[in-house]
Enzyme design. Structure first.
Site, PDB file in Angstrom:
ATOM      1  N   SER A 287       0.857  -1.193   0.000  1.00 42.64           N
ATOM      2  CA  SER A 287       0.000   0.000   0.000  1.00 42.64           C
ATOM      3  C   SER A 287       0.891   1.239   0.000  1.00 42.64           C
ATOM      4  O   SER A 287       2.018   1.186   0.517  1.00 42.64           O
ATOM      5  CB  SER A 287      -0.867   0.002   1.271  1.00 42.64           C
ATOM      6  OG  SER A 287      -1.366   1.289   1.547  1.00 42.64           O
TER       7      SER A 287
ATOM      8  N   TYR B 158      -1.974  -0.766  10.317  1.00 45.14           N
ATOM      9  CA  TYR B 158      -2.145  -1.169   8.912  1.00 45.14           C
ATOM     10  C   TYR B 158      -0.905  -0.784   8.095  1.00 45.14           C
ATOM     11  O   TYR B 158      -0.341  -1.618   7.371  1.00 45.14           O
ATOM     12  CB  TYR B 158      -3.395  -0.479   8.346  1.00 45.14           C
ATOM     13  CG  TYR B 158      -3.627  -0.728   6.878  1.00 45.14           C
ATOM     14  CD1 TYR B 158      -4.287  -1.879   6.448  1.00 45.14           C
ATOM     15  CD2 TYR B 158      -3.186   0.180   5.907  1.00 45.14           C
ATOM     16  CE1 TYR B 158      -4.497  -2.110   5.085  1.00 45.14           C
ATOM     17  CE2 TYR B 158      -3.393  -0.052   4.555  1.00 45.14           C
ATOM     18  CZ  TYR B 158      -4.056  -1.190   4.153  1.00 45.14           C
ATOM     19  OH  TYR B 158      -4.247  -1.421   2.812  1.00 45.14           O
TER      20      TYR B 158
END
Ligand SMILES: NC(=O)c1ccc[n+]([C@@H]2O[C@H](COP(=O)([O-])OP(=O)(O)OC[C@H]3O[C@@H](n4cnc5c(N)ncnc54)[C@H](OP(=O)(O)O)[C@@H]3O)[C@@H](O)[C@H]2O)c1
Length: 250
Positions: A139, A153
């Site tokens: 990401s 995350y």
């Protein structure tokens, strides 16, 4: 036909990668927990691409033993798995120290520890075949330590990117193995994970975002921020700017 195994294929980016790779002529090994979703996806893919082969298996990636069983069973189905996309992921989380260790732990276990199990299982298959393409879905949040709900995350996504680079590094000393490794850093792409997020800048719809992912995967790029605009320059800025400026960007 080349065969791609995708984890977390029941929704969002995983399901759309399956659609687009099938349209490019690939056979598919798809897994996730929601098998009814996988069955619907298989019907849709076979209707659009009648010659393709799509095999499905239920998999909770938190079940270590099942990860190994399912990856090896898919290899037995097809004979060869050409590519594994480690995509299953979770976006739960809260600022550290605010009483939601459970949510942060669940994200860490799903996005990092389970990705480690998937990488181990994929590499067993690839080492036995002496070839394969490992694709890690990281990401843009991996570029820097992040705040609020995405601290854990972002740390998991930096962790999996490092894991993938470690495998690429290892392969430099294994010239008999033709194993390539790609790390994809998606920007904001509409999916179930962010369906309630309203005013996110630069969000693109699923089909457009995944098209950029699939292009990078098919080119076997070592590292790719996608879509290129705005994420290549923004990713550089996020990595290098002082944190007070990063805070204004993400
Ligand atoms: N969308 C974005 O903007 C974006 C940006 C950067 C990176 N990513 C990454 O892209 C990947 C896909 O996310 P998405 O955006 O497509 O979200 P999504 O629509 O919520 O899809 C997540 C997928 O992961 C699977 N999954 C979650 N926990 C699992 C478990 N324990 N076992 C097996 N499968 C599990 C889900 O399947 P089941 O629930 O059926 O098991 C689902 O298919 C994730 O790794 C995410 O971090 C997304």
């Amino acid at each position: 036909m080349p065969t791609t195994l995708i984890t977390g294929a029941s929704s969002g980016l995983g399901a759309e990668m399956a659609r687009q790779l099938a349209a490019r002529g690939q056979d598919l090994a798809l897994c996730a927990r929601r098998t009814e979703r996988l069955e619907g996806l298989r019907e849709e893919i076979l209707a659009a691409n009648p010659g393709r082969r799509v095999e499905l298996r239920a998999l909770d990636v938190l079940d270590d033993a099942a990860v190994f069983e399912v990856f090896h069973a898919f290899r037995a189905d097809f004979g060869t798995i050409d590519r594994v996309v480690i995509n299953a992921g979770l976006g739960k989380g809260a600022p550290l120290g605010t009483g939601r260790y459970d949510a942060n732990r669940q994200t860490a276990m799903t996005n990092f520890v389970a990705a480690l199990a998937q990488t181990e299982a994929a590499m067993e298959v690839f080492r036995a075949q002496k070839r394969g393409h490992l694709v890690m879905i990281s990401s843009v949040t991996a570029m820097r330590g992040m705040r609020k709900t995405i601290t854990t995350y972002a740390a998991t996504k930096a962790g999996v990117a490092s894991l993938a680079e470690g495998v690429r590094h290892e392969m430099l000393s294994e010239p008999d193995l033709d194993i390539r490794v790609s790390t994809i850093y998606p920007g904001y792409i509409r999916s179930e994970m962010n369906e309630r997020v309203k005013h996110t800048p630069f969000m693109v719809d699923t089909e457009v975002g995944v098209r950029a992912m699939v292009e990078a995967i098919e080119k076997e790029k070592a590292n790719a921020l996608v879509p290129t605009w705005p994420w290549v320059p923004l990713g550089k800025a996020i990595r290098h700017l002082p944190l007070p400026l990063v805070r204004k960007l993400l």
